[in-house]
Motif scaffolding. Structure first.
Motif, short mmCIF file in Angstrom:
data_model
loop_
_atom_site.label_atom_id
_atom_site.label_comp_id
_atom_site.label_asym_id
_atom_site.label_seq_id
_atom_site.Cartn_x
_atom_site.Cartn_y
_atom_site.Cartn_z
N THR A 135 40.19 24.32 48.94
CA THR A 135 40.57 25.45 49.79
C THR A 135 39.99 26.75 49.22
N PRO A 136 39.90 27.79 50.04
CA PRO A 136 39.38 29.07 49.53
C PRO A 136 40.12 29.55 48.28
N GLY A 137 41.43 29.39 48.28
CA GLY A 137 42.22 29.86 47.14
C GLY A 137 41.88 29.12 45.86
N ASP A 138 41.84 27.79 45.93
CA ASP A 138 41.52 26.99 44.74
C ASP A 138 40.09 27.25 44.28
N PHE A 139 39.21 27.35 45.27
CA PHE A 139 37.80 27.65 44.97
C PHE A 139 37.71 28.95 44.17
N ALA A 140 38.35 29.98 44.69
CA ALA A 140 38.29 31.30 44.07
C ALA A 140 38.88 31.27 42.66
N ASP A 141 39.99 30.56 42.50
CA ASP A 141 40.63 30.52 41.18
C ASP A 141 39.71 29.87 40.14
N THR A 142 39.08 28.75 40.53
CA THR A 142 38.22 28.04 39.56
C THR A 142 36.99 28.87 39.23
N VAL A 143 36.37 29.43 40.26
CA VAL A 143 35.16 30.23 39.99
C VAL A 143 35.52 31.46 39.16
N ALA A 144 36.65 32.09 39.47
CA ALA A 144 37.07 33.27 38.70
C ALA A 144 37.29 32.89 37.23
N GLU A 145 37.83 31.70 37.02
CA GLU A 145 38.05 31.22 35.66
C GLU A 145 36.70 31.14 34.91
N LEU A 146 35.70 30.64 35.62
CA LEU A 146 34.37 30.54 35.01
C LEU A 146 33.74 31.92 34.81
N MET A 147 34.07 32.86 35.68
CA MET A 147 33.58 34.23 35.50
C MET A 147 34.22 34.85 34.27
N LYS A 148 35.47 34.50 34.05
CA LYS A 148 36.16 34.96 32.84
C LYS A 148 35.43 34.43 31.61
N GLY A 149 34.87 33.22 31.74
CA GLY A 149 34.16 32.60 30.63
C GLY A 149 32.72 33.05 30.48
N GLY A 150 32.23 33.87 31.41
CA GLY A 150 30.88 34.40 31.20
C GLY A 150 29.96 34.35 32.41
N VAL A 151 30.32 33.61 33.47
CA VAL A 151 29.47 33.59 34.66
C VAL A 151 29.43 35.00 35.25
N ARG A 152 28.21 35.48 35.58
CA ARG A 152 28.07 36.86 36.03
C ARG A 152 27.73 36.99 37.51
N ILE A 153 27.27 35.90 38.09
CA ILE A 153 26.81 35.95 39.48
C ILE A 153 27.45 34.77 40.20
N ALA A 154 28.21 35.03 41.27
CA ALA A 154 28.93 33.91 41.89
C ALA A 154 28.93 34.01 43.40
#
Lengths: 212, 816
Positions: free
Chosen positions: B248-267
């Motif tokens: 779902t959009p919510g789960d998608f956003a949470d997981t990607v945001a987690e990876l952004m916290k870890g260093g992903v800069r472009i999503a």
């Protein structure tokens, strides 16, 4: 919609591999395994080397079909093939599918074709058996599913069989988006890469031809 | 605002799926979505706009599959022009600033050679056309995405780099196993793409964000570039005829945001994602602070499967692919005997090398052409990274273009003119450059002198943006028998370059012992000392057991072999290796021995060698021949042992009591026997060559890339003493005719597997008839029949390889 499926390991049919390699089943039975010990060892070494690198992928879609005055509307293309028309007699739909065992076998065939044609040839035979086994596995699943609905399958039929032109590959690739779905591509010669791949049409009918 | 500047301080939000949205709006399955730029511009603008309003600041043009394979030049130009115009219009209407328009480039849909039929340079040209149009109509950046093949990715990035100066983002599609479809690991892609100067790299499509976490971790650990992520909305499944994605959009956003916290800069998102997903993502990551992108300074090289990083454990570079002092290798180069060359490479891989040095330099050879060919062939059979070893800079560039990965480049030195040649190539194609510490004034005697040159080279490299991680210094092992201080100075140089310059070092170890007895003993001790002083790589003979003993012992003593497992494995294998040493040190062996059991259908030979050949026992045949050669003249072995054995098998095959696999195994066993005989032949006048029949020119015709059948014919012809010129696969008629004409060949063999390539066989025959009327032509291959063969005007249809040999015997007898 297009279905996509990845299979786990599939059992080997070793006498089939040897048959593809050029040793008739009758010779195997007559000579016994001892006679072909070297060849069997070569086959086993091929299996051991490539087994973990094989990927079995299939994509498919079901299309309703219609008889036309001249030819057959398969839903994804129109064909005038007589042999396919015969194969699909009394069918209402077809399952169009593409299957591939991945690139590992091509790598092996390329490599050993250069440094050990005996092994290259055996890899080729192994590849033929692998892709047929994959098709059989998929085909059997479809059979069970359709028979549960009281429907029956015709033998799978591929471009290049009978008078069915290879050019149909172009339509099949479009209809199944094979490149994106299972990493299968079409060469200019209409052969496929990876080479150990098959595209085929399975007719689905209310009539059980085998029982007639 | 420049996107690269903006990225330094901010996250960048990409858009989401396009194809799925278009299908929902009525795009027919199988139709080209790119056409909608022209036919349904408002729909396209609406989708772009929805993404921009949802928070995207980069939108990709609707040009994923727009290339010259699917569209005419005119169509392609109008599609790209309108696609960019649509994106610009959306940008204007949405009024989101700053935002950028990226030229979207997806895979071309063909598999590159050698496994497919699309040439690497054709792929570069295809992508170049797209990039050039994108630049013409004013995109802000290039976005190469969903690439599942490292080689095609390289072609696309090269096209972007050669045709524009815009930023280039590169994103690959990983499978469940964390690798690309054609085998590359994330580490291999990071090495390749950083080396070639991409501006941001990462992963998209194929999987959901959770499944891509492992891939992202690798990127974030290894990459010095901003990392991007554009996953699917999970995995697709079909429900009531409709494709549903399971995140779902919510789960998608949470997981990607987690990876952004870890260093992903472009999503952003890929298949199955919609503006709703992007909106959820921008909201979920609003409060996050971007993690700074830091240089990782990892010296690394790669192949099409994996990366090899340097600086911790010393790596071994196999030196045997080099003609210097090797009669058999020179002969192979002159005769274009690729299979011998490949076997030399593969033997080194089996012996534990990490990298293969490739040097094909001979005065009379077209080095750019041959080096490129050998690189192409080697990387099709071996997954080791390569070291391109040449002083012909055209050859160097051609080979570096073709390398499917990031190569080592051997070499540069302190001479200005050489640095001017090599560094631009390293910058363009990526590469770890071997830098010899010598310059216009020669090799300094002292470590200080060599260190000074290393500093000079490093300074010059920095002008090209190359740094310590891009260089590996070779302080040169000088012969200790000529100067007793030589070894010490080299070791001191290694230490100084390692400690004071903080750079990698490499050595061609064996020079040290030149002129001494028991060279391997000296070499292996010197090797151990060099490693102790910080050596990062050795160019060496991996078949030298003394060197391998030193290597494994050192790693164990240096705490680089946890639980001594590598050492124990090596030591366990050592007795078997010692038996083989005589064979392996210095020449190529035929691997895979197997004991045979008697077989009734196979007539026994009269002698042990005949029996070994008949049973197809390669190693035994090789050993027995070696033994015989001590007392029996080579030609007698051929006529009294090998030929009779081959005849027994050949006749058995024709009578259908021996089948193809056994015939081939026998042929290979006799080939192994021939190899031993060749080693014994005098250098200047090979008796084999003088008795050689033919030549026979073989080719798989244009358009056809299947060659196992042709290779089988070649093997058997060689067995029967023919000189075979194998032109390979997909060979144009002109090449066949030219070769036959040049060699005055009495016989040509053509192979085709597909009905679709029979016309090109016919064209080849026609041209041969015109240009080389003396030449007999035999044809074969899966689709060939007597009838076909007659129709297209061949002289002979050979139904199998033995029939080909018999026909050659007839033709070449007559022509004498």
């Amino acid at each position: 919609m297009i279905g996509v499926k990845t299979y786990g390991p599939l059992p080997y049919d070793k006498s089939e591999i040897l048959r593809y390699a050029g040793i008739p089943k009758a010779a195997l039975l007559k000579g016994g395994e001892g006679e072909y010990a070297q060849v069997i060892e070569l086959m086993d070494s091929c299996i051991a080397e490539v087994d973990s690198q094989l990927t079995f992928r299939v994509c498919w879609k079901e299309f309703p079909i219609h008889q036309l005055d001249e030819g057959l509307d398969l839903g994804f293309t129109i064909t005038t093939s007589k042999s396919l028309r015969k194969n699909l007699e009394n069918c209402d739909t077809v399952i169009l599918f593409a299957a591939t065992t991945g690139l590992a076998l091509d790598r092996m065939i390329f490599k050993y074709g250069r440094i050990s044609p005996a092994k290259g040839h055996m890899m080729q035979a192994l590849g033929a058996e692998r892709i047929e086994t994959l098709c059989d596995t998929f085909n059997e699943e479809v059979r069970l599913e359709k028979e549960a609905q009281g429907l029956f399958l015709r033998p799978r039929y591929s471009p290049g069989y009978g008078d069915l032109p290879l050019e149909m590959q172009l339509d099949i690739f479009k209809a199944l988006d094979c490149t994106r779905n299972i990493g299968l591509t079409l060469n200019d010669s209409l052969t496929m890469a990876p080479s150990k791949s098959v595209t085929a049409i399975i007719g689905v009918s209310k009539e059980n031809r085998r029982s007639q | 605002m420049n996107i690269l500047d903006y990225m330094k301080e901010h996250f960048l939000y990409l858009d989401g799926g396009m194809g799925t949205l278009l299908q929902a709006r009525g795009l027919e399955p199988g139709a080209h979505p790119e056409g909608w730029n022209l036919t349904h511009p408002d729909e396209i603008v609406r989708i772009h706009r929805a993404y921009l309003e949802a928070g995207s600041n980069v939108v990709n043009t609707n040009t994923f599959g727009a290339n010259g394979l699917k569209f005419t030049d005119e169509e392609l130009e109008s599609i790209i022009r309108e696609a960019i115009r649509n994106a610009r219009r959306a940008q204007e209407e949405a009024g989101v600033s700053p935002s950028w328009v990226a030229l979207d480039i997806g895979p071309c849909g063909k598999l590159l050679a050698p496994y497919g039929d699309f040439d690497f340079e054709d792929a570069v040209a295809l992508f170049s056309q797209v990039v050039t149009l994108g630049v013409k109509y004013g995109v802000d950046l290039i976005f190469i995405e969903t690439m599942s093949d490292s080689y095609e990715t390289k072609a696309a990035l090269l096209a972007a780099k050669e045709n524009c100066s815009l930023p280039v983002f590169v994103s690959n599609a990983y499978q469940e196993d964390g690798k690309l479809m054609t085998g590359a690991s994330p580490a291999a892609m990071v090495a390749l793409l950083e080396g070639m100067g991409a501006d941001a790299i990462g992963a998209n499509c194929s999987l959901g964000p959770k499944e891509l976490m492992g891939v992202m971790d690798e990127y974030l650990t290894l990459s010095s570039l901003p990392v991007l992520l554009k996953p699917n909305a999970g995995l697709p499944r079909v429900e009531n005829g409709v494709t549903i994605f399971d995140v779902t959009p919510g789960d998608f956003a949470d997981t990607v945001a987690e990876l952004m916290k870890g260093g992903v800069r472009i999503a952003g998102g890929c298949c199955g994602t919609t503006p709703e997903y992007i909106k959820a993502l921008t909201e979920a990551s609003r409060s996050l602070t971007p993690v700074p992108v830091t240089p990782k300074e990892i010296p690394v090289i790669s192949s099409y499967t994996h990366a090899v990083s340097l600086g911790k454990k010393p790596i071994l570079i196999g030196e045997r692919l080099n003609p210097t002092g090797k009669k058999r290798f020179k002969e192979a180069l002159r005769n274009n005997d690729i299979s011998y060359i490949l076997q030399v490479g593969l033997d080194q891989q089996d012996a534990g090398c990490d990298v293969l040095d490739v040097n094909v330099g001979l005065p009379e050879i077209d080095e750019p052409k041959l080096l490129t060919e050998v690189v192409n062939e080697l990387q099709a059979v071996s997954n080791l990274p390569l070291q391109i070893d040449t002083s012909d800079y055209l050859a160097m560039e051609m080979a570096l273009r073709r390398v499917n990965g990031k190569a080592m480049i051997n070499s540069v030195n302190g001479k200005q003119e050489i640095m001017d040649e090599v560094f631009p190539l390293a910058k363009k194609y990526g590469g770890l450059v071997v830098a010899l510490t010598l310059d216009e004034d020669g090799i300094p005697e002292t470590a200080e002198g060599r260190f000074a040159i290393a500093e000079k080279i490093l300074k010059e490299a920095s002008k090209y943006g190359l740094g310590k991680k891009d260089l590996i210094f070779d302080p040169l092992a000088m012969t200790v028998s000529a100067d007793s201080r030589a070894a010490r100075e080299t070791l001191r140089s290694i230490r100084m370059i390692h400690d004071d310059l903080g750079c990698l070092t490499s050595l061609g170890v064996s020079n040290i012992s030149f002129g001494l007895p028991q060279r391997e003993l000296v070499n292996s001790f010197f090797f151990a000392l060099a490693m102790e002083n910080g050596l990062s790589a050795a160019i060496m003979n991996p078949h030298s057991l003394e060197m391998r003993k030193a290597y494994h012992s050192f790693l164990t003593l240096d705490n680089q072999d946890p639980n001594c497992m590598d050492f124990i494995n090596f030591a366990t294998a050592l007795p078997a290796l010692e038996v083989k040493t005589g064979d392996l040190a210095g020449k190529t062996s035929s691997p895979s021995a197997n004991a045979g059991s008697a077989a009734s259908a196979f007539s026994q030979g009269d002698t042990p060698l005949q029996t070994a050949i008949i049973k197809g026992l390669k190693e035994q045949a090789s050993e027995l021949t070696k033994g015989l050669l001590e007392t029996v003249p080579p030609l007698e072995i051929i006529s009294k042992e090998i030929i009779p054995a081959l005849d027994i098998v050949g006749v058995g095959f024709e009578k259908k009591i021996i089948y193809l696999p056994s015939l081939l195994m026998s042929a290979e066993a006799s080939k192994a026997a021939f190899e031993q005989i060749k080693l014994k032949m005098p250098t200047d006048e090979s008796a084999l060559a003088s008795s050689g029949k033919g030549p026979v020119v073989l080719a798989t015709v244009k358009g056809d890339i299947h060659d196992i059948g042709k290779n089988i014919v070649r093997l058997l012809l060689e067995n029967y003493g023919y000189r075979v010129v194998d032109l390979g696969r997909d060979v144009p008629p002109e090449t066949v005719a030219e070769t036959v004409r040049e060699l005055k060949a009495p016989l040509a063999g053509l192979s085709a597997l597909m009905t679709t390539t029979v016309p090109s066989m016919e064209a080849t025959i026609k041209l041969l008839r015109q240009e080389c009327p003396w030449c007999k032509i035999m044809v074969g291959g899966a689709v060939m029949t007597q009838e076909y063969a007659d129709t297209i005007g061949s002289d002979k249809y050979a139904k199998d390889a033995m029939e080909g040999v018999r026909y050659a015997e007839k033709v070449c007898c007559e022509s004498r």
